[in-house]
Write an enzyme that holds these catalytic residues in place. Sequence first.
Site, mmCIF file in Angstrom:
data_model
loop_
_atom_site.group_PDB
_atom_site.id
_atom_site.type_symbol
_atom_site.label_atom_id
_atom_site.label_comp_id
_atom_site.label_asym_id
_atom_site.label_seq_id
_atom_site.Cartn_x
_atom_site.Cartn_y
_atom_site.Cartn_z
ATOM 1 N N LYS A 28 89.410 51.307 65.429
ATOM 2 C CA LYS A 28 88.746 51.284 66.739
ATOM 3 C C LYS A 28 88.013 49.963 66.957
ATOM 4 O O LYS A 28 88.125 49.355 68.018
ATOM 5 C CB LYS A 28 87.777 52.473 66.824
ATOM 6 C CG LYS A 28 87.068 52.598 68.155
ATOM 7 C CD LYS A 28 86.738 54.041 68.493
ATOM 8 C CE LYS A 28 85.617 54.603 67.626
ATOM 9 N NZ LYS A 28 84.288 54.059 67.981
ATOM 10 N N SER A 29 87.262 49.523 65.952
ATOM 11 C CA SER A 29 86.501 48.273 66.112
ATOM 12 C C SER A 29 87.431 47.100 66.387
ATOM 13 O O SER A 29 87.166 46.262 67.259
ATOM 14 C CB SER A 29 85.717 47.977 64.827
ATOM 15 O OG SER A 29 84.728 48.955 64.625
ATOM 16 N N ARG A 33 88.052 44.700 69.977
ATOM 17 C CA ARG A 33 87.924 43.241 69.890
ATOM 18 C C ARG A 33 89.221 42.536 70.268
ATOM 19 O O ARG A 33 89.203 41.468 70.882
ATOM 20 C CB ARG A 33 87.478 42.845 68.480
ATOM 21 C CG ARG A 33 86.003 43.196 68.210
ATOM 22 C CD ARG A 33 85.731 43.293 66.716
ATOM 23 N NE ARG A 33 84.315 43.433 66.386
ATOM 24 C CZ ARG A 33 83.623 44.590 66.456
ATOM 25 N NH1 ARG A 33 84.219 45.696 66.873
ATOM 26 N NH2 ARG A 33 82.354 44.620 66.104
ATOM 27 N N GLY A 101 79.892 53.078 72.826
ATOM 28 C CA GLY A 101 78.834 52.090 72.636
ATOM 29 C C GLY A 101 79.405 50.733 72.304
ATOM 30 O O GLY A 101 78.935 49.695 72.794
ATOM 31 N N ARG A 129 71.956 56.168 75.236
ATOM 32 C CA ARG A 129 71.818 55.258 74.089
ATOM 33 C C ARG A 129 71.096 53.963 74.457
ATOM 34 O O ARG A 129 71.169 53.493 75.595
ATOM 35 C CB ARG A 129 73.206 54.981 73.487
ATOM 36 C CG ARG A 129 73.830 56.261 72.970
ATOM 37 C CD ARG A 129 75.189 56.046 72.367
ATOM 38 N NE ARG A 129 75.129 55.263 71.151
ATOM 39 C CZ ARG A 129 76.213 54.863 70.482
ATOM 40 N NH1 ARG A 129 77.418 55.163 70.941
ATOM 41 N NH2 ARG A 129 76.097 54.176 69.379
ATOM 42 N N GLN A 176 77.490 45.570 66.610
ATOM 43 C CA GLN A 176 77.639 45.501 68.070
ATOM 44 C C GLN A 176 76.712 44.435 68.641
ATOM 45 O O GLN A 176 77.108 43.655 69.510
ATOM 46 C CB GLN A 176 77.346 46.863 68.694
ATOM 47 C CG GLN A 176 78.376 47.911 68.316
ATOM 48 C CD GLN A 176 78.034 49.299 68.806
ATOM 49 O OE1 GLN A 176 76.976 49.514 69.410
ATOM 50 N NE2 GLN A 176 78.905 50.254 68.553
ATOM 51 N N ASP A 327 79.403 54.934 59.902
ATOM 52 C CA ASP A 327 80.050 55.995 60.683
ATOM 53 C C ASP A 327 80.537 57.149 59.805
ATOM 54 O O ASP A 327 81.004 58.168 60.325
ATOM 55 C CB ASP A 327 81.234 55.421 61.463
ATOM 56 C CG ASP A 327 80.774 54.504 62.588
ATOM 57 O OD1 ASP A 327 79.639 54.674 63.073
ATOM 58 O OD2 ASP A 327 81.547 53.612 62.971
ATOM 59 N N LYS A 354 73.389 56.931 67.341
ATOM 60 C CA LYS A 354 74.842 56.850 67.529
ATOM 61 C C LYS A 354 75.246 57.736 68.717
ATOM 62 O O LYS A 354 74.406 58.068 69.537
ATOM 63 C CB LYS A 354 75.554 57.271 66.234
ATOM 64 C CG LYS A 354 75.286 56.324 65.069
ATOM 65 C CD LYS A 354 75.887 54.979 65.318
ATOM 66 C CE LYS A 354 75.599 54.020 64.175
ATOM 67 N NZ LYS A 354 76.056 52.661 64.486
ATOM 68 N N ARG A 403 82.721 62.287 65.761
ATOM 69 C CA ARG A 403 82.642 62.372 64.294
ATOM 70 C C ARG A 403 81.898 63.641 63.843
ATOM 71 O O ARG A 403 82.149 64.152 62.764
ATOM 72 C CB ARG A 403 81.987 61.130 63.708
ATOM 73 C CG ARG A 403 82.774 59.863 64.030
ATOM 74 C CD ARG A 403 82.447 58.722 63.106
ATOM 75 N NE ARG A 403 82.771 57.442 63.729
ATOM 76 C CZ ARG A 403 83.999 56.963 63.877
ATOM 77 N NH1 ARG A 403 85.039 57.643 63.447
ATOM 78 N NH2 ARG A 403 84.205 55.801 64.451
HETATM 79 C C1 S3P Z 1 80.825 49.147 65.572
HETATM 80 C C2 S3P Z 1 79.590 48.993 65.002
HETATM 81 C C3 S3P Z 1 78.759 50.114 64.538
HETATM 82 C C4 S3P Z 1 79.553 51.409 64.450
HETATM 83 C C5 S3P Z 1 80.442 51.612 65.634
HETATM 84 C C6 S3P Z 1 81.436 50.478 65.741
HETATM 85 C C7 S3P Z 1 81.568 47.957 65.998
HETATM 86 O O1 S3P Z 1 77.714 50.307 65.462
HETATM 87 O O2 S3P Z 1 78.688 52.502 64.307
HETATM 88 O O3 S3P Z 1 81.162 52.827 65.533
HETATM 89 O O4 S3P Z 1 82.794 48.067 66.263
HETATM 90 O O5 S3P Z 1 80.964 46.882 66.075
HETATM 91 P P1 S3P Z 1 76.328 49.477 65.380
HETATM 92 O O6 S3P Z 1 76.594 48.079 65.734
HETATM 93 O O7 S3P Z 1 75.431 50.161 66.383
HETATM 94 O O8 S3P Z 1 75.859 49.660 63.971
#
Ligand code: S3P
Length: 449
Positions: A28-29, A33, A101, A129, A176, A327, A354, A403
């Site tokens: 996902k991350s 990006r 988020g 959030r 993030q 996570d 979260k 989750r």
């Molecule tokens: C993520 C960063 C994390 C993670 C989220 C994905 C990202 O959050 O919990 O699921 O892709 O940069 P935080 O930056 O709030 O720690």
Amino acid sequence: MSGHGTPIAMSSAKSGPLTGTANVPGDKSISHRALILGAMAVGETRITGLLEGEDVLDTARAMRAFGADVTDLGEGAWAVHGVGVGGFSEPDGVIDCGNSGTGVRLIMGAMATSPITVTFTGDASLNKRPMARITDPLALFGTQAVGRAGGRLPMTIVGAAEPVPVRYTVPMPSAQVKSAVLLAGLNAPGQTVVIEREATRDHTERMLEGFGAEITTEATEEGHVITLTGQPELKPQTIAVPRDPSSAAFPVCAALIVPGSDVLVPGIGLNPTRAGLFTTLREMGAHLSYENERSEGGEPVADLRARFSPDLKGIEVDPARAASMIDEYPVLSVVAAFAEGATVMRGVAELRVKESDRIEAMASGLRANGVEVEEGDDWWIVHGLGHGNVPGGADTASHLDHRIAMSFLILGMAANAPVGVDDGSPIATSFPIFEPLMAHLGARITRTA
Ligand code: S3P
């Protein structure tokens, strides 16, 4: 998109051995990006293995609204025709990031140094959030933000017409926040410097380098000092997204607690900033091995093999590892319930902000299912009952958090009585094939309404 429609009540029950291969979706991350940087490059980026979950699809829609041409080529392949750094146009409507988020925070960063005004919103979870952690550093570039009380969405961001580069120390461990500042720095002249005291996932830095940006990371006494030179021309890339370790966590943890299981989870990204759960599980006595270790698209990858582990022991999880498994604490707490003794998790205040307050959500559902949990602001302890001794039998609430929903469904697969979840619809944000994939391995998982 905002909301997830009708709630989907679900339940899982004691399952036979889980066996076979679990092909979990793309990371996902990395998927977010790839779309955002693809939209900021000049020319066509090709992506394979993109996670086609709601969170990422919302980001794809947002990139279209900013003027990029984003095309679904089928079977996880996507093309993004970017508009270049500083090339975003002002969207006609509100940008709805749904449950994500990561989506909203990264996109705010990416548009913050362009002279456009954008209003963001999300679902009931996202709109609770905190966004000040993003808008505070963006203000240093000259960006303005007006949102609801406490810095919540819906929120309008007025991008800086004449951005200045910034030097910013990220106050909490958050990839993030780090990424939002770096993406904003792309369209600021000169060098933007981000300092993080604790290392968090570094996909943005790796990908920026891949797209041709000048970016360096130096380990110093202050922490990681990341220096980005602004206003590069990003070159389009071909990106193969590895499979998501955060999704792999679910079939892996299920296999560890369901008797007789032996599951292979191939092609999992094992970037050290993401793989903390697997190290922790091994410390607890999990039968978990890495096979066929290799490198794909600049990220370390391996096949994970997880087998039933009857002798799991509770441990004190190293707080220095928290960011690399942030996570995964919900599903770790489920495994901890089947271990002998206490599993102590400290340094995890971030879990409270979260998609839900994950300590509170897991603690109340575990307690309802007969597991003792203690908690404080930034710590919690699960008192494991040992294999075969977790009662189950209660309904739980997912709080619009994918989750949490998946973690309780894993609990039900090994507890002595079925476990219900009030709403499994958020699972589609990150792991749309969770139900068929788990059922294919032998899990008893049903929709109850
Ligand atoms: C993520 C960063 C994390 C993670 C989220 C994905 C990202 O959050 O919990 O699921 O892709 O940069 P935080 O930056 O709030 O720690």
